[in-house]
Scaffold this motif. Structure first.
Motif, PDB file in Angstrom:
ATOM      1  N   GLN A  66       0.841  -1.194   0.000  1.00 15.22           N
ATOM      2  CA  GLN A  66       0.000   0.000   0.000  1.00 15.22           C
ATOM      3  C   GLN A  66       0.879   1.247   0.000  1.00 15.22           C
ATOM      4  OE1 GLN A  66      -3.350   0.002  -0.174  1.00 15.22           O
ATOM      5  NE2 GLN A  66      -3.413  -2.233  -0.250  1.00 15.22           N
ATOM      6  N   VAL A  72       0.165  12.045   4.776  1.00 14.98           N
ATOM      7  CA  VAL A  72       0.792  11.487   5.992  1.00 14.98           C
ATOM      8  C   VAL A  72       2.196  12.060   6.150  1.00 14.98           C
ATOM      9  CG1 VAL A  72       1.661   9.395   7.087  1.00 14.98           C
ATOM     10  CG2 VAL A  72      -0.579   9.376   5.992  1.00 14.98           C
ATOM     11  N   VAL A  76       3.766  14.626   8.913  1.00 14.80           N
ATOM     12  CA  VAL A  76       4.958  14.254   9.690  1.00 14.80           C
ATOM     13  C   VAL A  76       5.997  15.369   9.622  1.00 14.80           C
ATOM     14  CG1 VAL A  76       6.943  12.680   9.763  1.00 14.80           C
ATOM     15  CG2 VAL A  76       4.641  11.770   9.471  1.00 14.80           C
ATOM     16  N   TYR A  77       6.277  15.858   8.438  1.00 12.73           N
ATOM     17  CA  TYR A  77       7.296  16.909   8.305  1.00 12.73           C
ATOM     18  C   TYR A  77       6.858  18.185   9.021  1.00 12.73           C
ATOM     19  CZ  TYR A  77       9.371  13.896   4.736  1.00 12.73           C
ATOM     20  OH  TYR A  77       9.943  12.824   4.071  1.00 12.73           O
TER      21      TYR A  77
ATOM     22  N   MET B   1      17.998  16.427   9.163  1.00 12.95           N
ATOM     23  CA  MET B   1      16.664  16.406   8.522  1.00 12.95           C
ATOM     24  C   MET B   1      16.712  15.669   7.185  1.00 12.95           C
ATOM     25  SD  MET B   1      13.559  17.487   9.123  1.00 12.95           S
ATOM     26  CE  MET B   1      12.012  17.850   8.298  1.00 12.95           C
ATOM     27  N   PHE B   4      16.701  12.033   7.818  1.00 10.90           N
ATOM     28  CA  PHE B   4      15.371  11.606   8.254  1.00 10.90           C
ATOM     29  C   PHE B   4      14.434  11.471   7.065  1.00 10.90           C
ATOM     30  CE2 PHE B   4      11.687  10.978  10.661  1.00 10.90           C
ATOM     31  CZ  PHE B   4      10.712  11.882  10.274  1.00 10.90           C
ATOM     32  N   LYS B   5      14.464  12.435   6.168  1.00 11.78           N
ATOM     33  CA  LYS B   5      13.587  12.377   4.989  1.00 11.78           C
ATOM     34  C   LYS B   5      13.910  11.151   4.131  1.00 11.78           C
ATOM     35  CE  LYS B   5      12.113  17.131   4.431  1.00 11.78           C
ATOM     36  NZ  LYS B   5      12.066  18.325   3.576  1.00 11.78           N
ATOM     37  N   VAL B   8      12.365   8.207   5.821  1.00  8.32           N
ATOM     38  CA  VAL B   8      10.903   8.218   5.643  1.00  8.32           C
ATOM     39  C   VAL B   8      10.546   7.661   4.267  1.00  8.32           C
ATOM     40  CG1 VAL B   8       8.909   9.732   5.327  1.00  8.32           C
ATOM     41  CG2 VAL B   8      10.408  10.056   7.282  1.00  8.32           C
ATOM     42  N   GLU B   9      11.236   8.129   3.258  1.00  9.23           N
ATOM     43  CA  GLU B   9      10.947   7.654   1.899  1.00  9.23           C
ATOM     44  C   GLU B   9      11.209   6.161   1.765  1.00  9.23           C
ATOM     45  OE1 GLU B   9       9.388   9.477  -0.474  1.00  9.23           O
ATOM     46  OE2 GLU B   9       9.309  10.922   1.179  1.00  9.23           O
ATOM     47  N   LYS B  12       8.265   4.373   4.595  1.00 11.46           N
ATOM     48  CA  LYS B  12       6.871   4.789   4.824  1.00 11.46           C
ATOM     49  C   LYS B  12       5.874   3.773   4.271  1.00 11.46           C
ATOM     50  CE  LYS B  12       6.670   7.574   0.638  1.00 11.46           C
ATOM     51  NZ  LYS B  12       6.392   8.844  -0.003  1.00 11.46           N
ATOM     52  N   ASP B  13       6.145   3.237   3.090  1.00 11.03           N
ATOM     53  CA  ASP B  13       5.195   2.284   2.500  1.00 11.03           C
ATOM     54  C   ASP B  13       5.151   0.986   3.281  1.00 11.03           C
ATOM     55  OD1 ASP B  13       5.855   3.219  -0.975  1.00 11.03           O
ATOM     56  OD2 ASP B  13       4.586   4.116   0.575  1.00 11.03           O
ATOM     57  N   TYR B  16       3.132   1.725   6.408  1.00 13.82           N
ATOM     58  CA  TYR B  16       1.716   1.928   6.088  1.00 13.82           C
ATOM     59  C   TYR B  16       1.056   0.619   5.679  1.00 13.82           C
ATOM     60  CZ  TYR B  16      -2.506   3.764   3.945  1.00 13.82           C
ATOM     61  OH  TYR B  16      -3.814   4.000   3.622  1.00 13.82           O
ATOM     62  N   GLU B  30      -3.299   5.444   8.521  1.00 15.93           N
ATOM     63  CA  GLU B  30      -2.644   6.749   8.335  1.00 15.93           C
ATOM     64  C   GLU B  30      -2.219   7.328   9.678  1.00 15.93           C
ATOM     65  OE1 GLU B  30      -5.349   8.002   4.462  1.00 15.93           O
ATOM     66  OE2 GLU B  30      -4.946   9.496   6.022  1.00 15.93           O
ATOM     67  N   THR B  33       0.738   5.339  11.008  1.00 26.31           N
ATOM     68  CA  THR B  33       1.946   5.624  10.223  1.00 26.31           C
ATOM     69  C   THR B  33       2.525   6.978  10.611  1.00 26.31           C
ATOM     70  OG1 THR B  33       1.045   4.352   8.389  1.00 26.31           O
ATOM     71  CG2 THR B  33       2.870   5.817   7.875  1.00 26.31           C
ATOM     72  N   GLN B  34       1.662   7.954  10.787  1.00 27.88           N
ATOM     73  CA  GLN B  34       2.120   9.286  11.166  1.00 27.88           C
ATOM     74  C   GLN B  34       2.812   9.235  12.528  1.00 27.88           C
ATOM     75  OE1 GLN B  34      -0.693  12.395  10.111  1.00 27.88           O
ATOM     76  NE2 GLN B  34      -0.225  13.418  12.042  1.00 27.88           N
ATOM     77  N   LEU B  37       6.229   7.471  12.273  1.00 27.71           N
ATOM     78  CA  LEU B  37       7.279   8.250  11.595  1.00 27.71           C
ATOM     79  C   LEU B  37       7.749   9.417  12.455  1.00 27.71           C
ATOM     80  CD1 LEU B  37       5.991   8.247   7.902  1.00 27.71           C
ATOM     81  CD2 LEU B  37       7.793   6.855   8.916  1.00 27.71           C
ATOM     82  N   ILE B  38       6.858   9.963  13.266  1.00 28.10           N
ATOM     83  CA  ILE B  38       7.276  11.020  14.196  1.00 28.10           C
ATOM     84  C   ILE B  38       8.195  10.431  15.259  1.00 28.10           C
ATOM     85  CG2 ILE B  38       6.460  12.587  15.996  1.00 28.10           C
ATOM     86  CD1 ILE B  38       4.026  13.158  14.197  1.00 28.10           C
ATOM     87  N   TRP B  41      11.571  10.108  13.890  1.00 28.18           N
ATOM     88  CA  TRP B  41      12.303  11.382  13.960  1.00 28.18           C
ATOM     89  C   TRP B  41      12.976  11.537  15.325  1.00 28.18           C
ATOM     90  CZ3 TRP B  41      14.801  15.401  12.339  1.00 28.18           C
ATOM     91  CH2 TRP B  41      14.909  16.541  13.141  1.00 28.18           C
ATOM     92  N   GLU B  42      12.245  11.155  16.379  1.00 30.04           N
ATOM     93  CA  GLU B  42      12.759  11.340  17.741  1.00 30.04           C
ATOM     94  C   GLU B  42      13.893  10.388  18.077  1.00 30.04           C
ATOM     95  OE1 GLU B  42       9.171  10.807  19.930  1.00 30.04           O
ATOM     96  OE2 GLU B  42       8.366  12.764  19.407  1.00 30.04           O
TER      97      GLU B  42
END
Lengths: 188, 173
Positions: A66, A72, A76-77, B1, B4-5, B8-9, B12-13, B16, B30, B33-34, B37-38, B41-42
């Motif tokens: 998925q 989302v 998050v950002y 940052m 981190f990005k 995430v990329e 993330k899938d 999710y 959703e 997942t949010q 991902l936060i 970051w931590e």
């Protein structure tokens, strides 16, 4: 899965049912797979069950990955940026407080020391300034006159009491000291 | 940052997908997942690349379990019922017109049945069958012995098959 010992006494259908999922997933040994293949050929019900299990297994494997919706990651950002700003504010506030403390603490220490010294300094009062006017001749004469009169009176009282007040008390203990101090004043 | 990005990329899938099939609900997936991902970051600076995937999936699974329990407190719990009743709530969860993927009826029932499996069978089936993790990876991720993972996977497949069969028979009837 090779837990077939417990199934040796089971019916072929029961054995098929028990091993169905492992069989479809390819997790049984070759001999067991052969037995199950052979049974399917003769049992439509088990054949259908195997088919159903294969469909399920295929559909499971085909369940797609998925894609995470874009909102989302945007959320998050945004949350991360908010956290970073809050952390920066906290850090600046902390540094400001530390900086002020590094100035205020020594200043307070100096103030305390100064106040301590001020508090414990010796308290010496300056001598009072007394201005004494020099007596005039008339004042001295008056004082002597009063003194003689007082002594005469006291002497008369003493005479009545049988005491020579003038000779025994007043002259040595009162008049002479007064006279001496009067003379000291007159001399100065 | 930037690191981190990139993470995430990369993940993330995966996060999710697990949440989607675990909870059977895009909105809950959703949210989970949010949150995950936060948390990444931590903690991402303290994690090396080797441990990161396992950590991430553990956190995702725990977050899914929490979300599922929260949902159960205000929704009637729907258990797999071999008598073929009380599937309506789980069925409506997956039949959302907003679903990203158009699934056929079989797949729809499969996803609904999957989201009803008991733990840890549900997690293991998703990790093995959907996300294609190896037994050793699942064992490490869940903190279970290897043989236990295999046994649970077998039981999970069996329970899933029976639940799916009952769903389809119920709908056909």
């Amino acid at each position: 899965m090779n837990s077939h010992d417990a199934l040796d006494g089971a019916t072929p259908c029961a054995r098929t049912e028990a091993l169905l999922d492992a069989y479809v997933a390819g997790d049984v040994d070759a001999q067991t797979a052969q037995r199950l293949d052979a049974h399917q050929a003769t049992c439509p019900r088990c054949a259908e069950a195997v088919q159903f299990a294969r469909s399920m297994h295929g559909a499971l494997s085909a369940l797609p990955v998925q894609a995470c919706p874009p909102q989302v990651t945007r959320n998050v950002y945004r949350a991360v940026r908010t956290q970073k700003r809050a952390a920066l504010r906290t850090s600046l506030r902390h540094r400001l407080v530390q900086g002020m403390a590094s100035v205020v603490r020594p200043a307070l220490a100096v103030a305390v020391v100064v106040m301590a010294f001020w508090w414990i300094r010796p308290q010496t009062a300056p001598p009072p300034v007394v201005t004494v006017a020099e007596p005039t001749q008339a004042e001295v004469a008056q004082a002597l006159h009063q003194l003689k009169w007082t002594m005469g009176y006291v002497s008369g009282v003493g005479h009545k009491a049988g005491v020579l007040v003038r000779q025994d008390v007043l002259l040595p203990h009162v008049a002479h000291p007064i006279h001496q101090s009067m003379e000291g004043v007159l001399v100065e | 940052m930037h690191r981190f990005k990139t993470l995430v990329e990369q993940h993330k899938d995966r996060v999710y997908t697990f949440a989607y099939y675990f909870l059977g609900n895009a909105a809950d997936a959703e949210d989970v997942t949010q949150d995950v991902l936060i948390r990444l970051w931590e903690h991402h600076t303290a994690l090396d690349a080797e441990r990161l995937t396992g950590w991430l999936m553990r956190v995702t699974r725990n977050a899914c379990i929490d979300a599922y329990r929260r949902r159960q407190t205000y929704q009637a719990a729907v258990r797999v019922d071999t008598e073929g009743v009380a599937y309506q709530q789980a069925a409506t969860l997956m039949a959302s017109p907003d679903a990203a993927v158009e699934a056929n009826e079989f797949q729809r029932h499969l996803q609904a049945a999957l989201s009803e499996l008991q733990e840890p069978h549900r997690s293991i089936v998703i990790l093995r069958e959907v996300q294609d993790l190896k037994y050793e990876q699942i064992s490490e991720l869940l903190g279970l012995p290897l043989n236990t993972v295999k046994v649970y996977l077998h039981r999970g497949r069996c329970a899933l098959r029976k639940a799916l069969r009952t769903r389809i028979d119920y709908e056909l009837s």
